[in-house]
Design an enzyme around this catalytic site. Sequence first.
Site, short mmCIF file in Angstrom:
data_model
loop_
_atom_site.label_atom_id
_atom_site.label_comp_id
_atom_site.label_asym_id
_atom_site.label_seq_id
_atom_site.Cartn_x
_atom_site.Cartn_y
_atom_site.Cartn_z
N SER A 271 -18.50 4.30 1.25
CA SER A 271 -19.79 3.94 1.92
C SER A 271 -20.82 3.86 1.61
CB SER A 271 -20.19 4.95 2.80
OG SER A 271 -18.90 5.89 3.62
N HIS B 72 -30.12 11.89 4.73
CA HIS B 72 -31.77 12.00 4.63
C HIS B 72 -32.48 11.33 5.17
CE1 HIS B 72 -29.40 16.25 4.53
NE2 HIS B 72 -28.51 15.49 4.12
N ASP C 201 -26.17 11.87 -1.36
CA ASP C 201 -25.23 11.62 -2.96
C ASP C 201 -24.85 10.76 -3.50
OD1 ASP C 201 -25.61 14.62 -2.46
OD2 ASP C 201 -23.85 15.13 -2.96
#
Length: 312
Positions: free
Chosen positions: A270, A183, A127
């Site tokens: 981040s 991921h 996301d």
Amino acid sequence: MKIGLRRRSKANWPAIMVYQRDTKDYMTERVPGGASLQLLYGSPLGRLALHTLIRRKVYSGAMGRICEMKLSRRSIPRFVRNFDIDLDEACCTADEYRSFNDFFTRELQPGARDFARDEELLLSPGDGRLRAWQGVDPSHLVQVKGMEYSLAELLQNDQLAAAYEGGTCLLLRLAPVDYHRFHFIADGVCTESLEIRGVYYSVNMIALKRRVRIFCQNRRSYAVQHSPEWGDILYIEVGATAVGSIIQSYTPGQLMRRGDEKGYFKFGGSTILLFFERDRVVIDDDILKQSAMDLEVRVLAGEPIGSLRHMM
């Protein structure tokens, strides 16, 4: 789905415009601590505090320890309320988390992010707010307009950087309100992650526009996944202010499947960078258009953002 964005922002939060693909409209991102970021990166006194304390490991380490304390749980309901966090998709309710970091690194329920799509679609690894460039020159990568850095400097590895000449770069910024696990976007074996020590500047767009080469100064790690279809994919994770740790949860040397968790960030904003070799992928036009205007596109993990390029 609630994503922590609003058409109007509070007066003390600087505006960051983010493109919404579903509505084809722009939303104003609500920035936790936005006024403080303006002060730190936009004033002489703030820059002094930034250089002497905020960017240093001792500050981010202290913030990380506070966020691990049981007492930090008290901050969760307010954070969820202020930034419209959708906990319906999370595995736990707000009162089940042991600490703020436990909530911040929350896992989602099965099916909350869909990686089971057409295998020729390029999917987002997490996301966040995405920018992308094709045909990149590794010696002149863009942080924001007017601020450049080199991939060799970022990796401290000239040979590996050269392998991505003319390739594709994805830059995914994770705000504190986002789901902070990331991921794999392909099947393949991944090398061990190598860590490069650094400082802890913010990766918010406010900071990126005021300080040169942040990605090359911050703490970061990188690894390469070898995929038969997508080639050698370079994954780079960059820490930022108040990031306690970059955790790699995969097993190096083993076959990882698309959608498998690669790792997660503890508290703080981040960034994830992905590099593809030349002529491997095609990025969606709307993302390239917004990136050319130095604007970000809101995406979710598993969302299609491009496709596999077929060689003629």
